[in-house]
Every structure is written in structure tokens, then in C-alpha cells.
Design a protein around this motif. Structure first.
Motif, mmCIF file in Angstrom:
data_model
loop_
_atom_site.group_PDB
_atom_site.id
_atom_site.type_symbol
_atom_site.label_atom_id
_atom_site.label_comp_id
_atom_site.label_asym_id
_atom_site.label_seq_id
_atom_site.Cartn_x
_atom_site.Cartn_y
_atom_site.Cartn_z
ATOM 1 N N UNK A 193 0.846 -1.193 0.000
ATOM 2 C CA UNK A 193 0.000 0.000 0.000
ATOM 3 C C UNK A 193 0.883 1.245 0.000
ATOM 4 N N UNK A 194 0.694 2.172 -0.951
ATOM 5 C CA UNK A 194 1.458 3.420 -0.925
ATOM 6 C C UNK A 194 1.229 4.135 0.401
ATOM 7 N N UNK A 195 2.298 4.624 0.993
ATOM 8 C CA UNK A 195 2.160 5.249 2.313
ATOM 9 C C UNK A 195 3.149 6.387 2.497
ATOM 10 N N UNK A 196 2.673 7.410 3.202
ATOM 11 C CA UNK A 196 3.495 8.560 3.584
ATOM 12 C C UNK A 196 3.292 8.773 5.081
ATOM 13 N N UNK A 197 4.389 8.957 5.815
ATOM 14 C CA UNK A 197 4.295 9.261 7.238
ATOM 15 C C UNK A 197 4.962 10.619 7.484
ATOM 16 N N UNK A 198 4.796 11.134 8.691
ATOM 17 C CA UNK A 198 5.442 12.404 9.034
ATOM 18 C C UNK A 198 4.901 13.597 8.261
ATOM 19 N N UNK A 199 3.627 13.506 7.808
ATOM 20 C CA UNK A 199 3.002 14.626 7.090
ATOM 21 C C UNK A 199 2.353 15.538 8.129
ATOM 22 N N UNK A 200 3.152 16.398 8.697
ATOM 23 C CA UNK A 200 2.715 17.197 9.840
ATOM 24 C C UNK A 200 1.473 18.033 9.523
ATOM 25 N N UNK A 201 0.525 17.984 10.457
ATOM 26 C CA UNK A 201 -0.681 18.816 10.425
ATOM 27 C C UNK A 201 -1.607 18.555 9.228
ATOM 28 N N UNK A 202 -1.449 17.409 8.555
ATOM 29 C CA UNK A 202 -2.307 17.165 7.394
ATOM 30 C C UNK A 202 -3.786 17.111 7.774
ATOM 31 N N UNK A 203 -4.084 16.652 8.988
ATOM 32 C CA UNK A 203 -5.491 16.554 9.396
ATOM 33 C C UNK A 203 -6.180 17.914 9.443
ATOM 34 N N UNK A 204 -5.408 18.964 9.675
ATOM 35 C CA UNK A 204 -6.002 20.309 9.716
ATOM 36 C C UNK A 204 -6.243 20.852 8.308
ATOM 37 N N UNK A 205 -5.727 20.157 7.284
ATOM 38 C CA UNK A 205 -5.829 20.649 5.908
ATOM 39 C C UNK A 205 -6.883 19.919 5.068
ATOM 40 N N UNK A 206 -7.390 18.796 5.580
ATOM 41 C CA UNK A 206 -8.309 17.988 4.771
ATOM 42 C C UNK A 206 -9.616 17.725 5.503
ATOM 43 N N UNK A 207 -10.622 17.370 4.717
ATOM 44 C CA UNK A 207 -11.866 16.834 5.279
ATOM 45 C C UNK A 207 -12.292 15.684 4.377
ATOM 46 N N UNK A 208 -13.444 15.097 4.660
ATOM 47 C CA UNK A 208 -13.874 13.921 3.899
ATOM 48 C C UNK A 208 -14.348 14.240 2.495
ATOM 49 N N UNK A 209 -14.294 15.522 2.118
ATOM 50 C CA UNK A 209 -14.620 15.913 0.740
ATOM 51 C C UNK A 209 -13.347 16.137 -0.093
ATOM 52 N N UNK A 210 -12.194 16.077 0.564
ATOM 53 C CA UNK A 210 -10.931 16.384 -0.125
ATOM 54 C C UNK A 210 -10.513 15.254 -1.064
ATOM 55 N N UNK A 211 -9.732 15.626 -2.077
ATOM 56 C CA UNK A 211 -9.069 14.678 -2.971
ATOM 57 C C UNK A 211 -7.570 14.802 -2.710
ATOM 58 N N UNK A 212 -6.874 13.677 -2.718
ATOM 59 C CA UNK A 212 -5.414 13.710 -2.511
ATOM 60 C C UNK A 212 -4.720 12.952 -3.628
ATOM 61 N N UNK A 213 -3.654 13.554 -4.125
ATOM 62 C CA UNK A 213 -2.725 12.845 -5.017
ATOM 63 C C UNK A 213 -1.471 12.587 -4.193
ATOM 64 N N UNK A 214 -1.046 11.319 -4.121
ATOM 65 C CA UNK A 214 0.095 10.996 -3.259
ATOM 66 C C UNK A 214 1.106 10.127 -3.985
ATOM 67 N N UNK A 215 2.381 10.341 -3.664
ATOM 68 C CA UNK A 215 3.479 9.521 -4.166
ATOM 69 C C UNK A 215 4.196 8.933 -2.953
ATOM 70 N N UNK A 216 3.935 7.646 -2.692
ATOM 71 C CA UNK A 216 4.522 6.992 -1.524
ATOM 72 C C UNK A 216 6.015 6.778 -1.637
ATOM 73 N N UNK A 217 6.578 6.981 -2.829
ATOM 74 C CA UNK A 217 8.013 6.818 -3.014
ATOM 75 C C UNK A 217 8.804 8.010 -2.504
#
Length: 568
Positions: A193-217
Motif C-alpha cells: 500500500x502506498x504510504x506517507x508518514x510524518x506529514x505534519x498537520x495534514x489533518x487540519x488541511x483535509x476533510x472527507x470531501x478532499x481529494x489527494x494525489x500521493x506519491x509513496x516513493x
């Protein structure tokens, strides 16, 4: 935006937020009778939940007894009276009164020099949390109720929570805390599963309507990406797919260097469900079976028979391929509540892994007996983690010998020539590896901890994560020393840490003579593909140059240049 990329893969999807652990609210109440009624209603609802669980789930007798005990605790008059008195006397809300009740009874149970009461304190925490969640109207994340595919965003995920993730619905995850080699990161790689850790304060930037593009590499992510961003991420995804297709060409190939030197490429196993992945990717055995999964998500330690059946099933499925079972590696960032390991200022330097097991000999022997019994059904080997001295390995071997004698007396079969190995993951073990090699049949280098202890960097601490590097010169020199000392004493040397899958380091470890690379199942073909690029002379020449450099940055640049020059 950027966190720490810990598991490769690119995904663009809707966000699903895992609730942040809430502070227990405290407020004054006027209507005491109504608040007591509210408390009793939460307790009754909790009891109904447990009764439904017992009714609807197929539970073992041991599990039935645990949940029956939970119901008894929720009905305990002393407990109920304590909480009601708190509500009356302090005129406070039920949640806070329950929290005070939890603190009081847990401290009371733990004060007894009695294992039974200490175990009951864990049950007590569970049932009070259940009642508190009822009051707060909080529900556990239920994947069955989720429709669609999501990127899960959370403050943190425990290893057990990560293992439970439904890959058909959660296609990636991002957490606010964590490091490259945290066990959550390792589990994510295991699951693919693609994963990113240490993304500080991300919870304050998103809600359940948000879309995310992520690169786990590389750890990059974009919240609510533009069409240009989406096209850019999709282009990267296509390139990754090309790499994966090249890997597939090596599925049935033997791991060989360009000049035909043979290596072994085995797999790390976190949970039994990964066995299919090992078979699918043609792994040459299990180089590291992390036995912690057997102890997690339980209220009590697994019995010898439970462990035996699990180890036996894995050994049988792997047929004649080796299965290296690492004995329980608990402590550090891996907590198992019912073991009641005391809180320590620095748990990574405290009572963990074999150190803990040698203090709890009866507990340890249960696992050793189970592994020995399973060795009669396949090519099972035993590996002791966190060995730092000759004394520890001898003590562990003596316990193993006791278990063999017990099984002999009971006329229970096992492999009398079962191989014994140790993990080399602290500098002291690496430095005296010439001595330790005389005591065991193999070494396995655990680079995750070896780097941490050599560089004195907490691998879970984001503040110093830039100092944690696979390319540290001191670590590379220690690895070379361990391999040489192992070979001088006629034993083979493997590596089960995350560095074993680092494509830049593959030629270095080939030059050093590493016998076995143990990686996540999804990396088996890639490691074989990269091995096939190089002949040993090339690798030795590169290794000599790398070990003469002075900084991590210089080493990484040279290795990347070499890898680019040899692409095919």
C-alpha cells in the motif's frame, strides 16, 4: 507538500479521515439523575454490543471467556458505584467520571503483585473505553460499511490497525507522525500500500470531501490537485508500471550476478496472509518471520498449541523452503499491553526483545517449544533478536536445550539439528561478530536498528530523520565486518532490514559477499533484476571506492551514478 515516503506507489483518490484520539471532556452538570441515567444507558449498550459479538461471531472458548469477563466487569457493583459517586460528588459528566474510574482501578490492579490482576487491568481499560465511546457516540472504522476507494488520513496508525486495512477500499494512507522504518511503514510495504508518514498537520488541511494525489516513493502529496497535477502524477504512475513489468520478467529466474554468482532472495513475513504473495513472487523462503503478529490483538498471551499450529501451517505451506522464525521482538515501538512491560524513559535502550524474553523464561519457553514442534514439519530455523553479548546468546541456547529435553521426555518430535541464528542489529554484536559466529549457524543483519544504534538516531523521531541513512559509512563498514567474520567462521550471512531492498546498495552488498537478501515479497523480482546487471568485479571496484568516501551524501551520489550507468 511533503512527508516521508515509506511505501512506493502513486494514488489519486478521495480522503477518508480516521478519527483523532479525542481528549476526554470535563464539564459540570446540573441534573445528576439524568447524568447517572446516561451513564447506565452507555453501560447497558456496551453489554448488548458484547453479547451480540458473542452471539454473531465464531469465538474460541478462550475468547468467549474474555468477553464474558468483560460483561461481569461492566456489571460490577463496586465499579458502578465508584463512577456514580464521582458524578454525584463532583457534579461532573459521565465521560470524565469513567476516566477517573479507569485511572483508579487500573492503578489498584497494577499495584497487586499478581499476574491475574495485571491482566484484568487490560480488560478494564478495554471495557471502559468501550463505554466512553458510547457516550461520545464514536464508532470504530468499519471497512464493511465503506463504499468506494480512499486514501486514509490519520494522526497515527498502530501496526495492528495497519494490518487490518482492507486493501480493496484503502489504496493508500498518510499519517502525521512516523519514520521511514517505523513498524507501521514496514507493514505498509508488506501490504503493498502506498504510504506517507510524518506529514505534519495534514489533518487540519483535509476533510472527507478532499481529494489527494500521493506519491509513496518520495513522500509528496497534493490536496485537491489541479488537472495538471493529476496528469503529472498519472505520468509517474505509467513509468512505475513499466518498471513493474520489467520486474515480472525475473519471476522464474534464479538470483544471479552478471557473471553467474548465486545469491538467495527470501521474503520478510509480517502476517500469514502474505504467504500467497511470497509464493506469487517466487521468494526463496522466509528470511524473517516476525512472530509479533501472533501476540497482537489479544487479551492474553497465545498458548503453545496456538503458536505451534500457526508456525506448522506456515512451514507446511513453504514446503522445503527455509522459514526463519524470529522470537518475540517486543518493546521499543512495539507494545503488547498484556505483557505489562514497565514504562521506560528510553524503551529502545531498555527491556526489549530477547532481553525481555530472558527475564520471562517460562513465557519464552512456550514460544521456543512451539517453534521446535513446528520444525518437524518443514525447514524451520530459530533467530534471536537484539543480541548484544555472548552471555545472551548462550543463555538463550541453554533455554532452547531445556525445551529440547522436555520434548524428548514427552516423546514429541522436532528437528534435532534445527539451525540457530541471531540478528546483528547493535554495534556491540557487530564488533564481536567473530566471537558470536562460533556460537550460531547464521547471522541476519537488521539494518533498521543497526543504523539507529550506530548513529544514535531515534528512527521514529522526525526531528533527526535526516541523520538516519542507509548510506552511513560507519554502518557500511560494520556490515562488511559482520559478513567477513561470518564467512571466516563458516556461517552464512543474510540481511532482513530495509536496506536489503535499496537498489543503490545491491551491488555493494553483492561485493561484500552477502548470501541472502530478505525483502518484502513485492521486491523479490526487482532485487533479482538489479543483481543481473552487475558482475562481481564491477561491484568490488565500486565497493572499494564507496568505503573510501567520507560522507553519506558522497556515497549516495556515487551509487546513484553507478545505477544510472548500468540501467537496462
Amino acid at each position: 507538500m511533503e512527508g516521508i515516503g515509506v511505501s512506493n506507489g502513486i494514488e489519486i483518490s478521495k480522503v477518508l479521515i480516521k478519527d483523532v484520539k479525542e481528549e476526554i471532556p470535563r464539564y459540570s452538570i446540573e441534573d445528576i439523575s439524568a447524568e447517572i441515567l446516561r451513564f447506565k444507558s452507555a453501560v447497558e449498550d456496551s453489554i448488548k454490543d458484547i453479547e451480540n459479538l458473542i452471539l454473531n461471531e465464531k469465538l474460541a472458548k478462550e475468547e468467549m471467556e474474555i468477553f464474558d469477563a468483560h460483561i461481569c466487569m461492566l456489571k460490577d457493583e463496586e465499579f458502578l458505584r465508584f463512577v456514580e459517586e464521582k458524578i454525584k460528588t463532583d457534579k461532573i459528566n459521565s465521560e470524565w467520571a469513567l476516566e477517573k474510574g479507569k485511572q483508579f482501578f487500573v492503578e489498584l490492579f497494577n499495584s497487586f503483585d499478581n499476574e491475574y490482576f495485571k491482566e484484568r487491568s487490560i480488560d478494564l481499560i478495554d471495557i471502559i473505553n468501550r463505554a466512553t465511546n458510547k457516550l461520545l457516540k464514536k464508532e470504530e472504522l468499519n471497512y464493511e460499511k465503506i463504499e468506494g476507494k480512499f486514501v486514509l488520513v490519520a494522526h497515527d496508525l498502530t501496526p495492528s490497525e495497519t494490518v487490518k486495512i482492507d486493501k480493496n477500499k484503502i489504496i493508500g494512507f498518510i499519517t502525521e507522525i512516523g519514520g521511514k522504518t517505523s513498524h507501521v511503514a514496514i507493514v505498509a510495504r508488506m501490504l503493498g500500500i502506498p504510504a506517507i508518514v510524518g506529514a505534519k498537520n495534514i489533518l487540519s488541511m483535509v476533510d472527507n470531501q478532499s481529494i489527494i494525489a500521493m506519491d509513496g516513493g518520495n513522500g509528496q502529496f497534493i490536496i485537491n490537485p489541479t488537472q495538471y497535477d493529476i496528469e503529472s502524477f498519472n505520468e509517474k504512475k505509467k513509468i512505475m508500471q513499466i518498471e513493474e513489468n520489467l520486474d515480472k520478467d525475473f519471476l522464474d529466474k534464479i538470483p544471479l550476478s552478471k557473471d553467474m554468482k548465486r545469491f538467495q532472495v527470501a521474503c520478510n513475513l509480517q502476517v500469514p496472509t502474505q504467504l500467497d504473495e511470497i509464493v506469487k513472487n517466487n521468494g526463496e523462503g522466509i528470511g524473517l518471520l516476525r512472530s509479533e503478529f501472533i501476540y497482537m490483538d489479544r487479551k492474553n498471551a497465545p498458548t503453545e498449541d496456538i503458536q505451534f499450529e500457526i508456525y506448522k501451517d506456515i512451514a507446511v505451506q513453504m514446503k522445503e523452503k527455509p522459514v526463519i522464525i524470529r522470537t518475540l521482538d517486543v518493546g521499543g515501538d512495539k507494545e503488547i499491553s498484556y505483557l505489562n512491560i514497565p514504562k521506560e524513559e528510553n524503551p529502545f535502550l531498555g527491556l526489549r526483545a530477547t532481553r525481555y524474553c530472558l527475564k520471562e523464561k517460562k513465557f519464552f519457553k512456550t514460544q521456543l517449544r512451539a517453534i521446535l514442534r513446528a520444525s518437524n514439519f518443514g525447514k524451520v530455523k530459530i533467530m534471536f533478536p537484539m543480541i548484544s553479548s555472548l552471555k545472551e546468546i548462550r543463555e538463550a541456547k541453554n533455554l532452547l536445550q531445556e525445551c529440547k529435553k522436555e520434548l524428548d521426555y514427552e516423546k514429541i518430535k522436532y528437528d534435532e539439528d534445527i539451525e540457530i541464528g541471531i540478528m546483528i542489529e547493535v554495534p556491540s554484536a557487530a564488533i564481536i561478530s567473530d566471537i558470536l559466529a562460533k556460537e550460531v549457524d547464521f547471522f541476519s543483519i537488521g539494518t533498521n536498528d543497526l543504523i539507529q544504534y550506530t548513529v544514535a538516531v531515534d528512527r521514529l523521531n522526525n526531528n533527526v530523520s535526516d541523520l538516519y541513512s542507509n548510506y552511513n559509512l560507519a554502518v557500511l563498514r560494520l556490515i562488511k565486518m559482520v559478513i567477513e567474520n561470518g564467512h571466516k567462521n563458516g556461517i552464512y550471512v543474510g540481511m532482513c532490514g530495509e536496506a536489503a531492498r535499496d537498489v543503490n546498495l545491491i551491488p555493494i552488498f553483492m561485493a561484500m559477499g552477502l548470501d541472502e537478501f530478505s525483502v518484502n515479497p513485492s521486491y523479490v523480482c526487482r532485487v533479482k533484476r538489479y543483481m543481473s546487471r552487475y558482475d562481481i568485479y564491477q561491484c568490488e571496484k565500486l565497493c572499494k571506492k564507496v568505503l573510501s568516501l567520507e560522507t553519506d551524501e558522497e556515497i549516495e551520489i556515487i551509487l546513484e551514478e553507478f545505477e544510472n550507468q548500468n540501467k537496462k
